[in-house]
Write an enzyme that holds these catalytic residues in place. Sequence first.
Site, short mmCIF file in Angstrom:
data_model
loop_
_atom_site.label_atom_id
_atom_site.label_comp_id
_atom_site.label_asym_id
_atom_site.label_seq_id
_atom_site.Cartn_x
_atom_site.Cartn_y
_atom_site.Cartn_z
N ALA B 118 0.85 -1.20 0.00
CA ALA B 118 0.00 0.00 0.00
C ALA B 118 0.88 1.24 0.00
CB ALA B 118 -0.93 -0.01 1.22
N GLY B 125 0.31 9.69 -5.93
CA GLY B 125 0.47 8.48 -6.72
C GLY B 125 1.92 8.31 -7.11
N THR B 152 -3.29 -3.39 -4.88
CA THR B 152 -3.50 -4.59 -5.70
C THR B 152 -3.59 -5.83 -4.81
OG1 THR B 152 -2.34 -3.54 -7.52
CG2 THR B 152 -2.58 -5.92 -7.62
N ARG B 244 9.43 -4.22 -11.96
CA ARG B 244 9.08 -3.54 -13.22
C ARG B 244 9.18 -4.46 -14.43
NH1 ARG B 244 11.19 2.35 -11.19
NH2 ARG B 244 9.13 2.94 -10.44
N LEU B 342 -9.08 -5.94 -36.94
CA LEU B 342 -10.20 -6.88 -36.99
C LEU B 342 -11.56 -6.19 -37.04
CD1 LEU B 342 -9.13 -9.82 -34.65
CD2 LEU B 342 -8.85 -9.56 -37.11
N GLY B 343 -11.58 -4.87 -36.94
CA GLY B 343 -12.84 -4.15 -37.08
C GLY B 343 -13.85 -4.56 -36.03
N GLU B 367 3.10 0.57 -11.01
CA GLU B 367 4.55 0.39 -10.82
C GLU B 367 5.35 1.51 -11.49
OE1 GLU B 367 4.32 -2.55 -8.45
OE2 GLU B 367 6.26 -2.71 -9.42
N THR B 369 4.36 5.15 -13.84
CA THR B 369 3.85 5.41 -15.19
C THR B 369 5.00 5.48 -16.19
OG1 THR B 369 4.06 7.79 -14.93
CG2 THR B 369 1.94 6.83 -14.29
#
Lengths: 369, 390
Positions: B118, B125, B152, B244, B342-343, B367, B369
Amino acid sequence: MISFGPTEEQELVRETLRDFAQKEIRPLARECDETAQVPDAVLDAAWSLGLTATQIPETYGGAGEARSPVTNVLALEELAWGDAALALAILSPSSFALPILDMGTEEQKKTYLPLFTGERFHAASLALCEPSPTFDALDLRTTAEPKGDRFLLSGRKCFVVLGDRASHFLVVARASGREGFAGMDAFIVPRDAKGLEIGGTEKNLGLRGLPTSSLVLDRVEVPAASRLGGDAGIDARRLVASSRVGLAAAMLGLSRAVLEYAIPYAKDRIAFGEAIARRQTVAFWLADMRIEIDGIRWLAWQAASVLERGADATREAHLARGYAAEASMKVADDGLQVLGGHGFIREHPVELWYRAARSLGILEGTVAI
Amino acid sequence: MIDFDLTQNDRKILDTVRREALVARTYARHYDEHEHEFPPDTLPEAKDFPDTWSLFAGRTDQDTSMGVISLLMLMGQTWGDYSVRMRRNKGGLGNAALRAAGTPEQQVKWGDLTLAMAITEPGCGSDSAGVQCTAVLDGDEWVINGEKIFVTTGCRADGVVVWATLDKSAGRAGIKSFLIEKGAPGFVVAHKEKKLGIRADDTAAYVFQNCRIPRGNLLGGDESIPREGSGGFRGVMKTFNMTRPGVAAIGLGMAEAALDFTREELEKAGVEIQYGPGIHGQSAVAQKLLRLEAQFEAAKLTTLHAAWLGDQRKPNNDEASICKAKAGAAVREITQGCIELLGPMGISRDHLLEKWFRDVRITDIYEGTGQIQRLILARSILGYSSKDLK
């Protein structure tokens, strides 16, 4: 085993060539570009390092060291860091000799490899590129038509390295009726072959220090024995992959040169009271350049290692070349932007690298590893 | 020597991972659509498979090194699904911090628990030095107060490593890590986030209100306090050099799944994709796919390189950031591009491509940006401190 560790011997090659590139190549780069000439002295000096000859077996007069595409990629990165045009000139004999070493008949090896074991630089080149906007290595317009125990070669080639002095050309042509890799053959053509017309030195955007020529082949008659590999022909996948990986390695060296020039510039250049490198916009360009250079390097190494173990490297070479072309162009582009107006001035080498990056990215068959 | 070929032992392991991944994939959609259900620790099919780790017996130093093969395994697992694993790995990010910075006693006491980590708070952040959560020593206990978000596996975890500050005015130097078990008085799991992707992996928010924990729960022990600039912050930053590349690998496994699926569907539809021809020799669609494949391959190799350096006990700070930044950008481009190729099929929830598109997006955020990675890398190549380049 996945490993990114060069051998001690390879580290030594890198060090030697880094030193050579810094002392012998880089100082000449600008003048060669301006005059579109490469001095014999630098070719001979590089020749004494044995870049081509060491890989030729002792039977044919060489030093008989391991034939290593990986080592060649490491060497090319360093040479191209000095200057890509001179690197390609220095290694052009390999583009002729290595395919013969890899795929030639015994007779061909005996005849041609000793040319490259002497004291002085010997020019001979691969001729693959063609002057067509839709040029594709797998869809060559130059054809080889069998005629009794001979072949008739017809077509046009361009960007043939050191065409002004090469003693022989390895002309890649398509055998009639066959497509793609299976249809590709290579022929050893001496410079004085009847019907072969060698054009004057080409005028190009980049790599101006690398004299190149166009060839016109008008029903050039060669004996069947000059077909590389004889009746078995060649492994065209290997030939094309080898050139693509080599080009990726050249683009790698060039990209590193750009970054290593842009970093000190950005730290020295003061704007709004501080070095421009202290602004995230500029600093992030430099970080991105560093990231992309690693990407190019590992892709080139991976492809070279596939070639080294004798496997089909078509996929890895395609990815390496494609990635290098795009990434090195971006690196040179951003590097030029770091210098701003100075990037546009020929006093700095960055505009030269910018032109070279665009040129290397579209080439094919100018080098072999 | 420079080599990129897998050995037979390597392949044996990765083949097993692939078999498991194919099963995990059959559960992928279910847990995506049932966000608050936990996948079981072991899927029913798992008992038929050999334990992957048992395959490590008989490996030699001729095989791919541990860090590299572990990342390839991780990629292989997430190729199946990000968070549905045949057997749930014991341990979260907090366990990595424990291994990096815990005392021997702490390793024994906490090593078998799954520990979340945590760090992030509602107000901080990427700027993790701005932690507001406080720790105050009261007799033989620490008293923790504050809020944590984006934890997480915070719901499933048995405990957590929490960053808190002893002295806000001291900045980074004041930040320490604390081991806190679920059920500690004053520790509340406030809620579970609803997310764009990786929905089967829970993300929790915590509140600590006069939460009292034993003095011995300071990660690294009391010794980590007097040593200025050591322990806490740096200890945890070290953790990131290991995690990472792992995070990059997780994203890349999903990107590879997207590429494989797209190629298969295009080929079924008659699009020919070859490596030989240049731009005049094949369609724009085929070229685009190959371009994305090159991005994938480059990102994968930078990731393996970072792990390989770690295996050789060489510094890999720069390379950990390089691979994280490269992979973070590549997986976005790849999944966005695959959908383009693939639309309508690409956005249909009948297939997993739209899920991979959502799942990989976190790669460039958690982890550190992509921007933080570039900042770290730029400082390093410029020889700048965090003051020189903000």
